[in-house]
Design a protein around this motif. Structure first.
Motif, short mmCIF file in Angstrom:
data_model
loop_
_atom_site.label_atom_id
_atom_site.label_comp_id
_atom_site.label_asym_id
_atom_site.label_seq_id
_atom_site.Cartn_x
_atom_site.Cartn_y
_atom_site.Cartn_z
N LEU A 128 29.99 38.33 34.71
CA LEU A 128 29.34 38.55 36.00
C LEU A 128 30.20 39.41 36.92
N MET A 129 31.42 39.71 36.49
CA MET A 129 32.36 40.37 37.37
C MET A 129 32.34 41.88 37.22
N GLY A 130 31.27 42.42 36.61
CA GLY A 130 31.20 43.86 36.46
C GLY A 130 31.15 44.59 37.78
N TRP A 131 30.74 43.86 38.84
CA TRP A 131 30.70 44.48 40.17
C TRP A 131 32.08 44.61 40.78
N VAL A 132 33.07 43.97 40.15
CA VAL A 132 34.42 44.03 40.71
C VAL A 132 35.06 45.35 40.32
N PRO A 133 35.30 46.24 41.26
CA PRO A 133 35.90 47.53 40.92
C PRO A 133 37.36 47.39 40.57
N ALA A 134 37.92 48.46 40.04
CA ALA A 134 39.33 48.44 39.61
C ALA A 134 40.25 48.10 40.77
N LYS A 135 39.88 48.54 41.98
CA LYS A 135 40.73 48.27 43.14
C LYS A 135 40.85 46.77 43.39
N THR A 136 39.74 46.03 43.25
CA THR A 136 39.79 44.59 43.45
C THR A 136 40.67 43.93 42.40
N ALA A 137 40.54 44.38 41.15
CA ALA A 137 41.38 43.84 40.09
C ALA A 137 42.85 44.09 40.40
N ARG A 138 43.15 45.26 40.96
CA ARG A 138 44.54 45.57 41.31
C ARG A 138 45.04 44.65 42.42
N ILE A 139 44.18 44.41 43.41
CA ILE A 139 44.57 43.54 44.52
C ILE A 139 44.86 42.12 44.03
N VAL A 140 43.99 41.63 43.13
CA VAL A 140 44.20 40.28 42.59
C VAL A 140 45.50 40.23 41.79
N SER A 141 45.78 41.30 41.05
CA SER A 141 47.03 41.37 40.29
C SER A 141 48.23 41.32 41.24
N GLU A 142 48.13 42.00 42.38
CA GLU A 142 49.21 41.98 43.37
C GLU A 142 49.38 40.58 43.95
N MET A 143 48.26 39.89 44.18
CA MET A 143 48.32 38.52 44.71
C MET A 143 49.02 37.60 43.73
N ALA A 144 48.73 37.78 42.44
CA ALA A 144 49.38 36.96 41.42
C ALA A 144 50.87 37.25 41.37
N PHE A 145 51.25 38.53 41.47
CA PHE A 145 52.67 38.91 41.46
C PHE A 145 53.38 38.27 42.66
N SER A 146 52.73 38.31 43.82
CA SER A 146 53.31 37.71 45.02
C SER A 146 53.51 36.21 44.84
N LYS A 147 52.55 35.56 44.22
CA LYS A 147 52.63 34.12 44.01
C LYS A 147 53.78 33.75 43.09
N ILE A 148 53.99 34.56 42.06
CA ILE A 148 55.03 34.29 41.07
C ILE A 148 56.43 34.56 41.64
#
Length: 218
Positions: free
Chosen positions: A130-150
């Motif tokens: 269902l996440m096909g609407w999520v553009p690459a930019k959103t995926a990048r932001i989530v990746s950054e959030m995960a990096f920040s958390k770690i």
């Protein structure tokens, strides 16, 4: 006491029946838990198929296993993206074994008082398809959030001056330029830069860039 337990079971069965009706219309995994005392109450058919669990086994699944297999808000790749009323909304970004995928997870606290059932936690995990609407930019932001958390604990070990120097480092500024900006000597800047790399365990400019993006230093 026995009558009360029968009524609790009947009310719970009615609610689960309604939830199963909803399951036919909404995709994804659905979970109902009692919060106090902690108890797994319901896992939808899609969830049972996905995790290889029977309903009875799920009800006796230890919470540590529940967090490992199904949902753990503290997982580094699970990021809170919003709260509203009694809901929390998460994105769980992919780990190394499923690159490029993400799941949207809704967690609702139902302050149910009828027949002593609540409060309940209702978790819905929507599939990555269902996440096909999520553009690459959103995926990048989530990746950054995960990096920040770690890496937040390492970042918090930096001094105020160390963070200032790091902010200039991620912008590609030289030691001389940083010294001019902070009104300190070049040797002092180099000492701070060396300390920043040691504390953050940075071994490449790419890792330096990740810190800059994750902690909004760009």
């Amino acid at each position: 006491m026995e009558v009360s337990n029968e009524r609790n079971s009947r009310v719970l069965s009615e609610k689960i029946g309604k939830f199963e009706e909803l399951d036919r219309w909404l995709p994804g995994v659905k979970v109902i838990q009692r919060i106090e005392p902690a108890e797994n109450l319901y896992l939808c058919q899609r969830g049972r198929d996905r995790y290889g669990l029977s309903q009875s086994f799920f009800k006796h699944l230890p919470m540590v296993e529940f967090r490992r297999q199904i949902f753990d808000a503290q997982d580094p790749h699970t990021c809170l993206i919003g709260t509203y009323s009694s809901h929390e909304l998460y994105i769980r970004y992919s780990s190394a074994d499923s690159p490029g995928e993400a799941e949207l997870i809704s967690v609702e606290i139902v302050k149910e008082t009828e027949a002593g059932l609540g409060p309940l936690r209702v978790i819905q995990i929507f599939p990555s398809s269902l996440m096909g609407w999520v553009p690459a930019k959103t995926a990048r932001i989530v990746s950054e959030m995960a990096f920040s958390k770690i890496h937040r604990r390492k970042f918090q070990q930096l001094t105020r001056r160390g963070r200032e120097v790091l902010a200039f480092m991620v912008k590609g500024m030289s030691a001389e330029e940083i010294a001019d900006r902070l009104f300190i000597g070049v040797n002092t800047v180099n000492t701070h830069k060396r300390r920043v790399r040691e504390v953050l365990e940075i071994k490449s400019n790419y890792e330096l860039l990740q810190y800059g993006l994750a902690f909004d230093l760009m």
